[in-house]
Design an enzyme around this catalytic site. Structure first.
Site, short mmCIF file in Angstrom:
data_model
loop_
_atom_site.label_atom_id
_atom_site.label_comp_id
_atom_site.label_asym_id
_atom_site.label_seq_id
_atom_site.Cartn_x
_atom_site.Cartn_y
_atom_site.Cartn_z
N ASP A 15 14.37 -2.68 -5.31
CA ASP A 15 15.26 -3.67 -4.69
C ASP A 15 15.49 -4.85 -5.62
OD1 ASP A 15 15.31 -2.15 -2.34
OD2 ASP A 15 13.60 -3.22 -1.48
N ASP B 112 7.88 -0.58 0.84
CA ASP B 112 8.09 -1.98 0.44
C ASP B 112 6.75 -2.70 0.42
OD1 ASP B 112 10.91 -1.83 0.21
OD2 ASP B 112 11.11 -2.02 2.38
#
Length: 216
Positions: free
Chosen positions: A181, A147
């Site tokens: 995401d 991430d």
């Protein structure tokens, strides 16, 4: 075949962008390192997680394996859904958004399935290496999801009169996420917002035979 073109291109572009950025992050940044892109509210911040989207965790090594296998089953079902929607000529917006969800799920599955095999462990002192001599940091299905997008748009403290969290610091938006995401979130939100338009034609087709019977 034309009906497949836009969803297919969207899937390919999202996967390429997602994986290219993750590879660059893994090979060039250390854990916790960050670049401030726009002031203090758009930051590239390198972190990894063992769980679901936006850094949520799920139950240790066994939970990690179960989650990865569940993701693989889910992404196969979503992929079948895209093909089904195209074949039955559903609304193009619905098809595109389901394709976004598929691409996002696939992007994170690649991390979970293969990153442990092909990368060395990222640390707070040095970036990871691709195909290290001693092998990767984990086995198949046990990789960590990369991430990097962090948007702490609003930071402050709850007032003293506020229940439960009185005086505590808060950050909005706290979760760190990736392109995959974001694709999933955009797809889901768009379907929720435009569901009436997406399924309007299907409802009309279902009601049409009944109207013919009444007229006869």
């Amino acid at each position: 075949m034309k009906a497949y073109t836009k969803p297919f291109l969207a899937i390919i572009l999202i996967l390429l962008a997602d994986q290219a950025l993750k590879f660059w992050i893994k090979l060039n940044m250390t854990l916790g390192q960050e670049y401030r892109i726009i002031s203090n509210w758009f930051i590239i911040h390198f972190t990894e997680n063992n769980g679901m989207a936006f850094g949520m965790e799920f139950g240790g090594e066994a939970g990690k394996l179960i989650l990865t296998l569940f993701r693989i089953v889910a992404v196969c079902a979503i992929g079948y859904g895209v093909i089904y929607l195209v074949k039955h000529k559903y609304h193009r917006g619905l098809i595109l958004n389901v394709a976004l969800i598929f691409a996002g799920a696939m992007g994170n599955i690649i991390d979970s399935t293969f990153y442990g095999l092909i990368f060395s462990e990222s640390s707070y002192f040095q970036p990871a290496k691709l195909f290290p001599p001693g092998g990767g940091y984990a086995g198949l299905f046990h990789g960590k999801v990369v991430d990097m997008f962090y948007f702490p748009l609003i930071q402050g403290s709850f007032p003293q009169w506020f229940p439960v969290w009185a005086g505590q610091e808060f950050v909005f938006f706290r979760p760190v996420f990736n392109i995959a995401d974001a694709a999933i979130s955009v797809g889901v939100i768009a379907i929720l917002i435009f569901q009436k338009a997406y399924f309007k034609e299907e409802k009309k087709e279902e009601s049409y035979p009944h109207s013919e019977i009444i007229e006869e």
